[in-house]
Design a protein around this motif. Structure first.
Motif, short mmCIF file in Angstrom:
data_model
loop_
_atom_site.label_atom_id
_atom_site.label_comp_id
_atom_site.label_asym_id
_atom_site.label_seq_id
_atom_site.Cartn_x
_atom_site.Cartn_y
_atom_site.Cartn_z
N PHE A 92 0.85 -1.20 0.00
CA PHE A 92 0.00 0.00 0.00
C PHE A 92 0.87 1.24 0.00
CE2 PHE A 92 -2.03 3.60 1.95
CZ PHE A 92 -3.28 3.62 1.37
N ARG A 93 0.56 2.20 -0.85
CA ARG A 93 1.18 3.53 -0.77
C ARG A 93 0.11 4.57 -1.06
NH1 ARG A 93 6.94 2.47 -4.05
NH2 ARG A 93 7.56 0.70 -2.73
N GLN A 94 0.05 5.58 -0.23
CA GLN A 94 -0.98 6.62 -0.37
C GLN A 94 -0.53 7.61 -1.46
OE1 GLN A 94 -3.90 6.76 0.34
NE2 GLN A 94 -4.65 8.75 0.97
N GLU A 95 -0.59 7.14 -2.72
CA GLU A 95 -0.13 7.95 -3.84
C GLU A 95 -1.04 9.16 -4.01
OE1 GLU A 95 2.58 7.34 -5.39
OE2 GLU A 95 2.98 5.19 -5.37
N ALA A 96 -0.45 10.28 -4.44
CA ALA A 96 -1.22 11.53 -4.58
C ALA A 96 -2.00 11.57 -5.89
CB ALA A 96 -0.27 12.72 -4.51
N PRO A 107 -2.86 5.78 -14.98
CA PRO A 107 -2.75 4.34 -15.19
C PRO A 107 -1.44 3.79 -14.62
CG PRO A 107 -3.59 5.37 -17.17
CD PRO A 107 -3.23 6.49 -16.22
N GLY A 108 -1.55 2.69 -13.90
CA GLY A 108 -0.37 2.05 -13.32
C GLY A 108 0.01 2.58 -11.96
N ARG A 109 -0.54 3.72 -11.54
CA ARG A 109 -0.22 4.23 -10.20
C ARG A 109 -1.36 3.84 -9.26
NH1 ARG A 109 3.93 6.76 -8.82
NH2 ARG A 109 4.26 7.50 -10.93
N LEU A 110 -1.17 2.70 -8.62
CA LEU A 110 -2.19 2.16 -7.73
C LEU A 110 -1.85 2.51 -6.30
CD1 LEU A 110 -2.29 -1.35 -9.45
CD2 LEU A 110 -3.88 0.56 -9.78
N ARG A 111 -2.83 2.42 -5.42
CA ARG A 111 -2.52 2.57 -4.00
C ARG A 111 -2.31 1.21 -3.35
NH1 ARG A 111 -6.48 6.68 -1.23
NH2 ARG A 111 -7.99 5.89 -2.76
N LEU A 148 22.28 3.95 -6.72
CA LEU A 148 21.66 2.97 -5.82
C LEU A 148 20.39 2.36 -6.41
CD1 LEU A 148 22.13 4.65 -2.32
CD2 LEU A 148 23.66 3.12 -3.57
N LYS A 149 19.72 3.10 -7.31
CA LYS A 149 18.43 2.61 -7.80
C LYS A 149 18.35 2.67 -9.32
CE LYS A 149 13.50 3.18 -6.92
NZ LYS A 149 13.36 2.14 -5.90
N PHE A 150 17.96 1.55 -9.92
CA PHE A 150 17.67 1.54 -11.35
C PHE A 150 16.24 1.07 -11.54
CE2 PHE A 150 22.24 1.48 -11.48
CZ PHE A 150 22.54 2.30 -12.57
N GLN A 194 5.92 3.61 -17.06
CA GLN A 194 5.99 3.50 -15.60
C GLN A 194 7.08 2.49 -15.27
OE1 GLN A 194 4.27 5.28 -13.46
NE2 GLN A 194 2.07 5.29 -13.84
N ALA A 195 7.65 2.61 -14.07
CA ALA A 195 8.63 1.61 -13.62
C ALA A 195 7.87 0.32 -13.35
CB ALA A 195 9.30 2.09 -12.33
N ILE A 196 8.24 -0.76 -14.07
CA ILE A 196 7.57 -2.04 -13.80
C ILE A 196 8.43 -2.93 -12.91
CG2 ILE A 196 6.17 -1.89 -15.90
CD1 ILE A 196 7.94 -4.04 -17.14
N ALA A 197 9.69 -2.55 -12.76
CA ALA A 197 10.59 -3.29 -11.85
C ALA A 197 11.71 -2.34 -11.44
CB ALA A 197 11.16 -4.52 -12.56
N SER A 198 12.34 -2.64 -10.30
CA SER A 198 13.49 -1.83 -9.89
C SER A 198 14.55 -2.74 -9.28
CB SER A 198 13.07 -0.75 -8.88
OG SER A 198 12.69 -1.30 -7.64
N ALA A 199 15.81 -2.29 -9.39
CA ALA A 199 16.93 -3.04 -8.79
C ALA A 199 17.65 -2.06 -7.88
CB ALA A 199 17.84 -3.56 -9.89
P1 AMP Z 1 9.95 0.83 -5.55
O1 AMP Z 1 10.18 0.30 -4.17
O2 AMP Z 1 9.34 2.21 -5.54
O3 AMP Z 1 11.14 0.70 -6.45
O4 AMP Z 1 8.80 -0.08 -6.14
C1 AMP Z 1 9.06 -1.35 -6.65
C2 AMP Z 1 8.13 -1.63 -7.80
O5 AMP Z 1 6.79 -1.67 -7.30
C3 AMP Z 1 8.12 -0.54 -8.86
O6 AMP Z 1 9.14 -0.75 -9.83
C4 AMP Z 1 6.74 -0.72 -9.46
O7 AMP Z 1 6.75 -1.73 -10.44
C5 AMP Z 1 5.91 -1.18 -8.28
N1 AMP Z 1 5.16 -0.02 -7.74
C6 AMP Z 1 5.63 0.97 -6.95
N2 AMP Z 1 4.66 1.87 -6.67
C7 AMP Z 1 3.57 1.44 -7.32
C8 AMP Z 1 2.24 1.94 -7.46
N3 AMP Z 1 1.86 3.07 -6.85
N4 AMP Z 1 1.36 1.25 -8.22
C9 AMP Z 1 1.73 0.10 -8.83
N5 AMP Z 1 2.96 -0.43 -8.74
C10 AMP Z 1 3.87 0.23 -8.01
#
Ligand code: AMP
Ligand code: ZN
Length: 307
Positions: free
Chosen positions: A139-143, A147-151, A215-217, A229-234
């Motif tokens: 869960f994240r309380q996104e502002a 599309p793709g930005r879910l809570r 540190l983050k990709f 949108q970021a679909i994955a991160s390392a």
């Molecule tokens: P992060 O810890 O921010 O790097 O998030 C890891 C991965 O979770 C991201 O690369 C997204 O694929 C997914 N993610 C992060 N925030 C959201 C969001 N608000 N809605 C959907 N997927 C998310």
């Protein structure tokens, strides 16, 4: 309008960033989960299923409450007396403030799947790297709710802890591996240096430091027309969690790294790229997703070391 049973397009709800997921979507998420397990099969990951809540103390200790207070969902519950409730309960029907006696609890909503893992290492000295494979509803309380930005969304993560050198190499390895895997699914991710959305005054400094140290990709793919949108991160955290949770590796403060797969965003990117019905996707995509060979037979998909 009746939906086709193969249509995986999620339904929106009254709450922005909260979607309902049809059976075909859930099947797609299951296929992604299995594909990630096959990808991870050469390393001895310990699999943990993580609940959607976490100890508030753990999230405070990890630094998330201090850095991202705007994203953190807290769990509150009723702390008043029965007499208070006799006064408050009629307010529900009136649309009034029935919740003035709610108090913060010892739990918060989990903001990322990897946090509970670091707390399990408290006090240990790691003589070998440890590896975990976790999945959770986050869960994240996104502002915003584009599309793709879910809570609330599902995240799978591969996590390691060990020496600085191990974590650095592991993160490089997984960044390349995930990019290659996404290509097999017909996606064309751009690999971008990124930072986290720190809140408040120190924001710019933290973000600049994160970028300077690489540190983050993020792997970005469109989930709607013109909307990558970021679909994955390392991620490399250096000794941040080793410090916070007091663990060491070969006697020095422990380092950690994680590879996060945004399962919902990967699903949305696939639906945007290949169409709303996974059953109709081109066969090579289905083969890559399901681990089947060209002739449709299952490849060796049993992991020797957990999944
Ligand atoms: P992060 O810890 O921010 O790097 O998030 C890891 C991965 O979770 C991201 O690369 C997204 O694929 C997914 N993610 C992060 N925030 C959201 C969001 N608000 N809605 C959907 N997927 C998310
Ligand atoms: Zn993580």
């Amino acid at each position: 309008m009746t939906r086709h049973p193969d249509d995986a397009t999620p339904l929106s709800t009254a709450a922005p960033g909260v979607q309902l997921q049809p059976a075909a979507y859930e099947k797609l998420l299951g296929a992604l989960r299995d594909a990630i397990a096959r990808l991870a099969a050469d390393e001895p990951f310990e699999r943990l299923v993580v609940p959607p809540v976490i100890s508030r103390a753990t999230i405070e200790r990890a630094g998330f409450a201090a850095s991202f207070p705007n994203l953190l969902g807290t769990v509150h519950s009723y702390t008043g007396t029965a007499a208070d409730w006799r006064r408050l309960s009629p307010l529900i029907a009136e649309g009034g403030d029935w919740h003035t006696r709610q108090g913060i609890s010892d739990l918060v909503l989990l903001p990322a799947a990897c946090y509970p893992v670091y707390a399990t290492l408290d006090g240990r000295d790691l003589t070998e790297p440890v590896r975990f494979s976790v999945e959770a509803q986050c869960f994240r309380q996104e502002a915003t709710a584009e599309p793709g930005r879910l809570r609330t969304f599902r995240m799978a993560e591969l996590v390691t802890a060990g020496t600085a050198e191990h974590c650095q190499q592991w993160r490089e390895h997984w960044l390349g591996r995930v990019a290659d895997w996404l290509e097999t699914l017909g996606l064309k991710p751009s690999v971008e240096l990124a930072d986290d959305p720190f809140f408040g005054g120190g924001r710019r400094i933290y973000q600049a430091a994160q970028r300077a140290q690489e540190l983050k990709f993020e792997l970005r793919v469109p989930v709607a027309d013109g909307l990558p949108q970021a679909i994955a991160s390392a991620n490399l955290h250096k000794d941040h969690f080793g410090e916070a949770f007091a663990f060491t590796a070969d006697g020095a403060t422990g380092n950690t790294a994680c590879t996060a797969f945004g399962l919902d965003r990967i699903a949305l990117a696939l639906l945007h790229t290949h169409g709303p019905r996974p059953a109709d996707w081109p066969q090579p995509i289905g083969n890559a997703l399901n681990g089947t060979a060209q002739n449709g037979t299952a490849q060796n998909s049993t992991a020797p070391n957990g999944d």
